[in-house]
Design a protein around this motif. Structure first.
Motif, PDB file in Angstrom:
ATOM      1  N   UNK A 595      54.140  20.571  29.201  1.00  0.00           N
ATOM      2  CA  UNK A 595      53.224  21.832  29.587  1.00  0.00           C
ATOM      3  C   UNK A 595      52.680  22.627  28.089  1.00  0.00           C
ATOM      4  N   UNK A 596      53.626  22.036  27.037  1.00  0.00           N
ATOM      5  CA  UNK A 596      53.255  22.694  25.799  1.00  0.00           C
ATOM      6  C   UNK A 596      53.858  21.757  24.749  1.00  0.00           C
ATOM      7  N   UNK A 597      53.223  21.824  23.538  1.00  0.00           N
ATOM      8  CA  UNK A 597      53.796  21.030  22.360  1.00  0.00           C
ATOM      9  C   UNK A 597      54.314  22.145  21.449  1.00  0.00           C
ATOM     10  N   UNK A 598      55.598  21.748  20.730  1.00  0.00           N
ATOM     11  CA  UNK A 598      56.027  22.514  19.753  1.00  0.00           C
ATOM     12  C   UNK A 598      55.164  23.000  18.496  1.00  0.00           C
ATOM     13  N   UNK A 599      54.983  24.068  17.944  1.00  0.00           N
ATOM     14  CA  UNK A 599      53.815  24.235  17.134  1.00  0.00           C
ATOM     15  C   UNK A 599      54.285  25.451  16.180  1.00  0.00           C
ATOM     16  N   UNK A 600      53.918  25.370  14.960  1.00  0.00           N
ATOM     17  CA  UNK A 600      54.060  26.634  14.103  1.00  0.00           C
ATOM     18  C   UNK A 600      53.249  27.775  14.595  1.00  0.00           C
ATOM     19  N   UNK A 601      53.612  28.771  13.818  1.00  0.00           N
ATOM     20  CA  UNK A 601      52.834  30.040  14.238  1.00  0.00           C
ATOM     21  C   UNK A 601      51.324  29.928  13.902  1.00  0.00           C
ATOM     22  N   UNK A 634      62.457  23.123  26.822  1.00  0.00           N
ATOM     23  CA  UNK A 634      61.922  22.513  27.925  1.00  0.00           C
ATOM     24  C   UNK A 634      61.850  20.889  27.629  1.00  0.00           C
ATOM     25  N   UNK A 635      61.437  20.741  26.346  1.00  0.00           N
ATOM     26  CA  UNK A 635      61.179  19.179  26.266  1.00  0.00           C
ATOM     27  C   UNK A 635      62.641  18.589  25.982  1.00  0.00           C
TER      28      UNK A 635
END
Length: 640
Positions: A595-601, A634-635
């Protein structure tokens, strides 16, 4: 073959650079005699004393405007006093709770002078280093300009960093003070900034710090140390609004900005006053075709170089109106940005591909609810933009009438290096197109020899330019090794690229983001472009994992357009899409829906963490800049 989009005729007719012929004429002059070119540009600014030499170059060390004295705060503020610009909006602020503020050039000058005097009253002087850890509020810009006014070197630390990261940066730069706030707003909650500073300084862990200046933003409860802490409001209460700008040598260290290295501690990229000022201002004017009536919005955080160059210094040195925004693009909903564009009549909008892909995933409805007719130019920054996101941006946000400037540059370069000039250059979705004036990029192999057109290689810059970093603070050997020894006699900052038949540059991402499948070297950006070419895919990230047969195999993390159902059949389609776009050898071994990817701010995908997830490795390392830790949880849960 890539689609082409010519500059709209009505845009070109009013642009600073009106045609490709004009661009080529200026460009050829800028590289044939760079010293004459940059001297001509520098004449537009105020210098307390003129230079004796435009440039001194002793690879890898460069000095620009040698012998000159100037002040960037003077050039951003005082230069406009007594002109109509003094009553023009300099900063238009929109806070997350909905508060707004406008500061004219005259008002901003007064606030900067008062705070500059406050800093001097607290014992800060020319040559001191000052750490700044603040939310995206006007006082952050005031802090930068006040430091620059008195000759203190600022080091902005992004407000998402942890106490440990603050401590490392403060100690590396040997900062004398920290400027912070009680908190900042993000997604309806308070980010406790002062608390993080307190943790960083605990147990005398930062022995050079003498003062912590605290701006009251959120009214949250904070700890207080009377020996060190002082309220911003108290510091400026009795400060004079008369503070002449300090004449500073053009080589004076304006700021240090830390950027992550591939290994080891963060690198303190140091930029010097004169060259940076000229380059940031010049690129702002021509890349964004900046006009007096524009309302210009760069959505970056001032904690990163984009905010330094294209929220504060570049726009203000041009007498522009810059919008500052505190908060997130999806709070309280995904229409937040478009509401701001409509209400403030934003005409130039500069954001990251990651944000555009996130908007695309939400569909057309949110932007279509708002009047975006004020927009005349769009831009992207931070990473290569995939053609599908470019086309959505062009169609839905720009209504097919706004040129898009896809800009390549880095913390180290100080300003934009490769970009279309919007009135002159035909664009191709996904290409940064052509070099800016005075910049001579090339695609070479590791020996420094040119690679044929259409082949991938290393992107280098062959001659110094005014915005170029001067060194890594306190570590000149690392500067030489990191940027000047990979390719002989050329600046190399880690990106791969290719040039097409028109001489256009296509950035392929970091060379360390390269996978080798059966001897085929592929940039992850290239594979991600193919994935997002599938009509159901909103965003993707690709990593390589060890494979006994092919050396490396592709693992693809994919987020889908809203409303699309996950299925094995869809996975097969996506694998076929990559095979079709790149070749059967590039078929992914694994496609994982998320549903989402780990990202920096700041919006960059943290592929390092995806490698950890794919390898079931629980040792995550430093996750200070991770925007949302629940994405990672989640991942990992999906893996179990």
């Amino acid at each position: 073959m890539a689609q082409r989009f010519d500059p709209p005729q009505n845009f070109s007719g009013n642009a600073h650079i009106k045609s490709l012929d004009e661009y080529r004429s200026v460009y050829e002059r800028s590289v044939a005699d760079p010293e004459a070119y940059w001297a001509e540009i520098a004449e537009q600014f105020h210098w307390h004393e003129k230079w004796t030499d435009v440039k001194k170059w002793n690879e890898p060390w460069v000095e620009w405007f040698v012998g000159a004295k100037t002040n960037i705060a003077y050039n951003c503020l005082d230069r406009f006093l007594g002109t109509p610009t003094q009553n023009k909006a300099a900063i238009v602020f929109e806070g997350e709770p909905g508060d707004t503020q406008t500061l004219t050039y005259l008002q901003l000058h007064r606030e900067v002078c008062k705070f500059a005097n406050a800093l001097k009253n607290l014992g800060l002087e020319k040559g001191d280093r000052v750490a700044i850890y603040m939310p995206m509020i006007p006082e952050l810009a005031i802090a930068l300009l006040a430091c620059a006014r008195i000759g203190a070197t600022h080091s902005v630390i992004f407000g998402g960093f942890s106490a440990e990261a603050i401590r490392d940066r403060v100690n590396d730069a040997e900062c004398k003070a920290v400027l912070t706030a009680d908190g900042g707003w993000r997604r309806g909650r308070v980010i406790e900034l002062k608390k993080a500073v307190d943790e960083a300084l605990a147990d005398n862990a930062c022995p050079t710090i003498e003062r912590v200046v605290v701006f009251k933003r959120c009214g949250n409860e904070i700890e207080w140390n009377d020996e060190v802490d002082v309220w911003w409001s108290d510091a400026v209460a009795d400060a004079s609004a008369d503070c002449p700008a300090e004449p500073l040598d053009a080589q004076h260290p304006l700021f240090i900005l830390y950027t992550s290295g591939s290994t080891g501690k963060p690198k303190g990229v140091l930029h010097a006053l004169g060259g940076y000022m000229v380059y940031a201002a010049h690129t702002t004017k021509y890349v964004f075709d900046l006009k007096d009536e524009d309302v210009y919005w760069c959505t970056a955080d001032i904690g990163w170089i984009t905010g330094h160059s294209y929220i504060v210094y570049g726009p203000l040195a041009n007498g522009a109106t810059a919008l500052m925004f505190e908060g997130a693009p999806n709070y309280p909903d995904w229409g937040r940005f478009w509401d701001i564009v409509e209400r403030h009549r934003v005409s130039i909008f500069y954001t990251a591909p990651t944000a555009i892909r996130a908007f695309l995933k939400q569909g057309d409805d949110y932007p279509n609810r708002h009047d975006l007719s004020s927009l005349r130019l769009l831009g992207t920054v931070g990473e290569p933009i995939n053609p599908e996101a470019w086309l959505w941006y062009h169609r839905v946000i720009g209504k097919e009438r706004c040129p898009i400037v896809d800009t390549w540059w880095q913390t180290e370069t100080g300003g934009i290096m490769i970009t279309p000039l919007p009135g002159a250059v035909t664009t191709k979705p996904g290409s940064a197109t052509l070099p800016f004036f005075g910049i001579e990029p090339a695609i070479v192999d590791e020996k420094g020899e040119a690679v044929p057109q259409g082949e991938q290689g290393l992107l280098v810059v062959q001659h110094p330019w005014p915005g170029m970093m001067r060194t890594i603070y306190g570590d000149p050997d690392r500067f030489r090794e990191s940027y000047w020894e990979t390719v002989p006699h050329a600046y190399f900052a880690g990106d791969g690229a290719m040039q097409d038949e028109d001489g256009y540059f296509w950035i392929l991402g970091r060379v360390d983001d390269v996978v080798n499948i059966s001897g085929h070297r592929l940039g992850t950006a290239e594979i991600e472009h193919a994935l997002v070419g599938h009509p159901s895919v909103a965003e993707s990230a690709v990593i390589g994992t060890p494979d006994e047969i092919t050396g490396e195999a592709l693992v693809c993390f994919v987020t889908l357009i809203g409303g699309i159902e996950k299925s094995d059949a869809l996975k097969d389609e996506i694998v076929d899409q990559v095979a079709k776009e790149i070749g059967r050898f590039a078929r992914p071994k694994t496609v994982r829906f998320t549903d989402a990817l780990p990202k920096t701010r700041s919006g960059k995908i943290m592929r390092r963490l995806l490698r950890k997830v794919a390898a079931n490795d629980p040792s995550l390392g430093n996750i200070d800049t991770l925007e949302d830790i629940s994405v990672l949880a989640q991942l990992q849960a999906e893996d179990e």
